[in-house]
Scaffold this motif. Sequence first.
Motif, short mmCIF file in Angstrom:
data_model
loop_
_atom_site.label_atom_id
_atom_site.label_comp_id
_atom_site.label_asym_id
_atom_site.label_seq_id
_atom_site.Cartn_x
_atom_site.Cartn_y
_atom_site.Cartn_z
N THR A 64 0.82 -1.21 0.00
CA THR A 64 0.00 0.00 0.00
C THR A 64 0.86 1.26 0.00
N MET A 65 0.44 2.23 -0.81
CA MET A 65 1.08 3.55 -0.87
C MET A 65 0.13 4.67 -0.48
N ASP A 66 -1.17 4.40 -0.49
CA ASP A 66 -2.16 5.42 -0.18
C ASP A 66 -3.40 4.71 0.41
N VAL A 67 -4.33 5.49 0.94
CA VAL A 67 -5.56 4.99 1.58
C VAL A 67 -5.27 3.77 2.44
N GLY A 68 -4.28 3.90 3.30
CA GLY A 68 -3.84 2.78 4.10
C GLY A 68 -4.92 2.19 4.98
N ALA A 69 -5.72 3.05 5.64
CA ALA A 69 -6.76 2.55 6.55
C ALA A 69 -7.75 1.67 5.81
N THR A 70 -8.13 2.10 4.60
CA THR A 70 -9.12 1.35 3.82
C THR A 70 -8.58 -0.01 3.39
N GLU A 71 -7.34 -0.02 2.90
CA GLU A 71 -6.78 -1.28 2.40
C GLU A 71 -6.50 -2.25 3.54
N VAL A 72 -6.09 -1.74 4.69
CA VAL A 72 -5.90 -2.61 5.84
C VAL A 72 -7.24 -3.20 6.27
N GLU A 73 -8.28 -2.39 6.30
CA GLU A 73 -9.61 -2.88 6.67
C GLU A 73 -10.07 -3.97 5.72
N MET A 74 -9.90 -3.75 4.41
CA MET A 74 -10.29 -4.75 3.42
C MET A 74 -9.61 -6.09 3.68
N ALA A 75 -8.28 -6.04 3.86
CA ALA A 75 -7.52 -7.27 4.05
C ALA A 75 -7.88 -7.94 5.37
N ALA A 76 -8.03 -7.14 6.42
CA ALA A 76 -8.35 -7.70 7.74
C ALA A 76 -9.70 -8.39 7.74
N SER A 78 -11.14 -9.71 5.33
CA SER A 78 -11.09 -10.90 4.47
C SER A 78 -10.35 -12.06 5.13
N GLY A 79 -9.66 -11.77 6.24
CA GLY A 79 -9.00 -12.86 6.96
C GLY A 79 -7.51 -12.75 7.12
N ALA A 80 -6.90 -11.64 6.68
CA ALA A 80 -5.45 -11.47 6.82
C ALA A 80 -5.08 -11.16 8.27
N ASN A 81 -3.90 -11.63 8.66
CA ASN A 81 -3.33 -11.30 9.97
C ASN A 81 -2.30 -10.19 9.89
N VAL A 82 -1.66 -10.07 8.73
CA VAL A 82 -0.61 -9.09 8.51
C VAL A 82 -0.84 -8.44 7.15
N VAL A 83 -0.60 -7.13 7.07
CA VAL A 83 -0.79 -6.38 5.82
C VAL A 83 0.47 -5.55 5.58
N GLN A 96 -2.23 6.01 9.57
CA GLN A 96 -3.62 5.59 9.40
C GLN A 96 -3.73 4.06 9.29
N SER A 97 -2.73 3.46 8.67
CA SER A 97 -2.72 1.99 8.57
C SER A 97 -2.61 1.36 9.94
N LEU A 98 -1.77 1.94 10.80
CA LEU A 98 -1.61 1.42 12.15
C LEU A 98 -2.89 1.56 12.97
N LEU A 99 -3.59 2.68 12.80
CA LEU A 99 -4.86 2.87 13.52
C LEU A 99 -5.88 1.83 13.08
N GLY A 105 -7.37 -5.70 14.69
CA GLY A 105 -6.59 -6.76 15.29
C GLY A 105 -5.59 -7.42 14.38
N VAL A 106 -4.97 -6.65 13.48
CA VAL A 106 -3.94 -7.19 12.59
C VAL A 106 -2.63 -6.42 12.80
N ARG A 107 -1.57 -6.92 12.15
CA ARG A 107 -0.27 -6.26 12.24
C ARG A 107 0.09 -5.63 10.91
N ILE A 108 0.95 -4.61 10.97
CA ILE A 108 1.47 -3.96 9.77
C ILE A 108 2.92 -4.36 9.58
N MET A 109 3.24 -4.82 8.39
CA MET A 109 4.64 -5.04 8.00
C MET A 109 5.01 -3.96 6.99
#
Length: 440
Positions: A64-76, A78-83, A96-99, A105-109
């Motif tokens: 992800t390079m932009d809209v981090g919160a949205t993309e993290v929410e989508m992945a989370a 869907s079942g992802a543990n890490v984005v 925003q991705s961290l928030l 309840g997922v982690r950011i790499m």
Amino acid sequence: MVNIQVALDVVEPDRAVEIAHEAIAGGADWIEAGTPLIKSAGMDIIRRLREAFPDRIILADMKTMDVGATEVEMAAKSGANVVTILAAADDAVIEQSLLSAKKYGVRIMVDFISAQDPIERAKEIESLGVDLINVHVGIDAQMTGESPIEKLRRLAAETDMEIAVAGGLTPETAQEAAAAGADIVIVGSYIINSDNVRQSAADIRKAVDFPYPENATADGTAVMSQAAAAKKSKEAEMIEIFKRVSTSNISDAMHRKGAMKGISSKIPGKKIVGKAVTVRSFGGDWAKPVEAIDISGPGDIIVIYNGGDRDISMWGGLATLTAVNRKLEGVVIDGAVRDFDEVQNMDFPVFAANIVPNAGDPKGLGEINVEIVCGNQTVNPGDIIIGDDSGVVVVPKERAYEIARRSEEVWKREKRLFEEIKNGKTLASALELLKWENKK
């Protein structure tokens, strides 16, 4: 314990799930939905992987390079543990991705691919609250020989964050990575393009579980692995790869460029790999081709242009015997060869456009080791020539190592497909061909 993450960098969802099952059986821990797979199948592939592997860590390589919160929410959701978020993204994107990650309840790499100043950027990212980073050399950079290991060592000494490492890792380099401080070893091609995924994953498992060589110090201090210390030179590695792969693999890696036109093997079953000694001659004038033998040696391939004349020979039995005595790798002729019974008896690799009985005269015209055109392909002295029963390809010396690495990837993918077809799939189903046909 070092975790092994298998990077599913394929575009076919069914193949991805099958590979993941085999990799887990071989000892892999985390499952990564690679960027190409996500772009091909969207969040559905995350859902499929979660359903298939309910107890495994699933990483969504969103980059992800932009809209981090949205993309993290989508992945989370869907079942992802890490984005993954790119280190090149603005701090606001990472914040925003961290928030969003905390909320779901997922982690950011944070992925350091192409990061300009990794040490400084790592300090900034750690201050934002990130606790997991990826020292990553991308596939295209890997092809030129770039490795993530030295960057890993530097970052491991500068940060307390958990560190993953990715970049064309094999058992040898995975062992180095574990010894250098990696917490997660990410492996793509070595596993997913293998014709025995389970065994390849087991090879990586064994390597990272025993990261120190026999001569490690008593306190377990990491030293360079024996395999790393014995690394071949790039040139030796390149030649070894070209001997293993086919001209068809190389043509694919070069996007269908480099193949000579109208020139084929005259001694079936013979393969050549070597450096070009070029000759430009005309009308069967065999003086320069013969002189070129005297300045050539083991590993060299004489490549001859006969001025467009394919009916007068400039190479025959006597030239072949001289070349054999000089231990040349072979000869490629945009023209004709003669004395073919003698050539066959010497079992010397000859690639030519024609076989004729008549020869020209040694007038001494032409040049040696200049740029020529052979089989409609430009050849310069020192370019790498590969010939087999499918034909001859020319690889420019400036890109030879890169093309070797890329052709090896093609070779591995095809081996994997052979195994899938042996196990009952058709080629069309293995590649999901109908999905990927050109719709224009």
